[in-house]
Design a protein around this motif. Structure first.
Motif, PDB file in Angstrom:
ATOM      1  N   ASP A 133      33.472  42.918  33.812  1.00  0.00           N
ATOM      2  CA  ASP A 133      34.019  42.314  32.590  1.00  0.00           C
ATOM      3  C   ASP A 133      34.584  40.937  32.913  1.00  0.00           C
ATOM      4  O   ASP A 133      35.273  40.762  33.919  1.00  0.00           O
ATOM      5  CB  ASP A 133      35.125  43.190  31.996  1.00  0.00           C
ATOM      6  CG  ASP A 133      34.577  44.437  31.329  1.00  0.00           C
ATOM      7  OD1 ASP A 133      33.351  44.529  31.120  1.00  0.00           O
ATOM      8  OD2 ASP A 133      35.382  45.331  31.021  1.00  0.00           O
ATOM      9  N   GLY A 134      34.276  39.977  32.063  1.00  0.00           N
ATOM     10  CA  GLY A 134      34.773  38.621  32.245  1.00  0.00           C
ATOM     11  C   GLY A 134      33.893  37.770  33.144  1.00  0.00           C
ATOM     12  O   GLY A 134      34.170  36.586  33.331  1.00  0.00           O
ATOM     13  N   PHE A 135      32.835  38.345  33.716  1.00  0.00           N
ATOM     14  CA  PHE A 135      31.933  37.598  34.589  1.00  0.00           C
ATOM     15  C   PHE A 135      30.637  37.309  33.841  1.00  0.00           C
ATOM     16  O   PHE A 135      30.197  38.085  32.998  1.00  0.00           O
ATOM     17  CB  PHE A 135      31.612  38.389  35.860  1.00  0.00           C
ATOM     18  CG  PHE A 135      32.717  38.393  36.877  1.00  0.00           C
ATOM     19  CD1 PHE A 135      32.584  37.707  38.078  1.00  0.00           C
ATOM     20  CD2 PHE A 135      33.897  39.089  36.643  1.00  0.00           C
ATOM     21  CE1 PHE A 135      33.600  37.718  39.017  1.00  0.00           C
ATOM     22  CE2 PHE A 135      34.918  39.107  37.568  1.00  0.00           C
ATOM     23  CZ  PHE A 135      34.776  38.413  38.761  1.00  0.00           C
ATOM     24  N   ASP A 136      30.003  36.201  34.173  1.00  0.00           N
ATOM     25  CA  ASP A 136      28.726  35.820  33.600  1.00  0.00           C
ATOM     26  C   ASP A 136      27.642  36.788  34.090  1.00  0.00           C
ATOM     27  O   ASP A 136      27.727  37.323  35.187  1.00  0.00           O
ATOM     28  CB  ASP A 136      28.405  34.380  34.048  1.00  0.00           C
ATOM     29  CG  ASP A 136      27.227  33.816  33.297  1.00  0.00           C
ATOM     30  OD1 ASP A 136      26.096  34.007  33.777  1.00  0.00           O
ATOM     31  OD2 ASP A 136      27.441  33.204  32.235  1.00  0.00           O
ATOM     32  N   PRO A 183      38.877  37.948  34.737  1.00  0.00           N
ATOM     33  CA  PRO A 183      39.380  36.572  34.870  1.00  0.00           C
ATOM     34  C   PRO A 183      39.775  36.022  33.499  1.00  0.00           C
ATOM     35  O   PRO A 183      39.129  36.285  32.490  1.00  0.00           O
ATOM     36  CB  PRO A 183      38.175  35.799  35.427  1.00  0.00           C
ATOM     37  CG  PRO A 183      37.257  36.814  35.986  1.00  0.00           C
ATOM     38  CD  PRO A 183      37.516  38.092  35.249  1.00  0.00           C
ATOM     39  N   GLY A 184      40.887  35.296  33.466  1.00  0.00           N
ATOM     40  CA  GLY A 184      41.337  34.665  32.249  1.00  0.00           C
ATOM     41  C   GLY A 184      42.287  35.515  31.411  1.00  0.00           C
ATOM     42  O   GLY A 184      42.820  35.050  30.425  1.00  0.00           O
ATOM     43  N   ILE A 185      42.470  36.778  31.804  1.00  0.00           N
ATOM     44  CA  ILE A 185      43.386  37.653  31.062  1.00  0.00           C
ATOM     45  C   ILE A 185      44.666  37.768  31.876  1.00  0.00           C
ATOM     46  O   ILE A 185      44.645  38.138  33.041  1.00  0.00           O
ATOM     47  CB  ILE A 185      42.768  39.048  30.827  1.00  0.00           C
ATOM     48  CG1 ILE A 185      41.573  38.923  29.910  1.00  0.00           C
ATOM     49  CG2 ILE A 185      43.811  39.987  30.234  1.00  0.00           C
ATOM     50  CD1 ILE A 185      40.896  40.224  29.586  1.00  0.00           C
ATOM     51  N   ASN A 186      45.793  37.435  31.244  1.00  0.00           N
ATOM     52  CA  ASN A 186      47.085  37.518  31.929  1.00  0.00           C
ATOM     53  C   ASN A 186      47.610  38.943  31.850  1.00  0.00           C
ATOM     54  O   ASN A 186      47.468  39.604  30.841  1.00  0.00           O
ATOM     55  CB  ASN A 186      48.084  36.561  31.283  1.00  0.00           C
ATOM     56  CG  ASN A 186      47.637  35.126  31.432  1.00  0.00           C
ATOM     57  OD1 ASN A 186      46.999  34.772  32.418  1.00  0.00           O
ATOM     58  ND2 ASN A 186      47.931  34.303  30.440  1.00  0.00           N
TER      59      ASN A 186
END
Length: 107
Positions: free
Chosen positions: A69-72, A103-106
């Motif tokens: 999740d969150g990866f290309d 990535p990108g989720i706090n």
């Protein structure tokens, strides 16, 4: 190696005057029940101490193509469906293992 042909079973059997082993001599393991779009928890290939959520993006026989999740999708990879690194959603909470946020989720 340069100049060397790839191995070919048909040619080998002919050259050695051999017969192939019958299919029923092999025990095939059952396929697992995975489908495209299914969410799983997976051990990170690069940092094995991390557990990530991932999506199954393709299924071919006993292999799954998954992407974290969150990866290309360029980072998707193939893995066998009976890998000990693949777990159902909720495994992390049942085993008290922290899960890495995409990535990108706090946190």
């Amino acid at each position: 190696m340069k100049g060397k042909k790839p191995f070919n079973w048909t040619e080998y059997l002919k050259e050695t005057n051999s017969e192939p082993v019958p299919e029923d001599a092999f025990i095939r393991r059952p396929l697992r029940d995975f489908s495209r779009g299914m969410i799983v928890e997976v051990v990170d290939l690069v940092v094995p101490r991390l557990l990530r959520t991932a999506k199954v993006v393709d299924v071919r026989g006993d292999e799954l193509k998954i992407v974290y999740d969150g990866f290309d999708n360029d980072y998707a990879y193939w893995v066998e469906d009976d890998s000990p690194d693949i777990h159902p959603v909720g495994w992390s909470s049942r085993t008290n293992h922290p899960i890495e946020l995409p990535p990108g989720i706090n946190s």
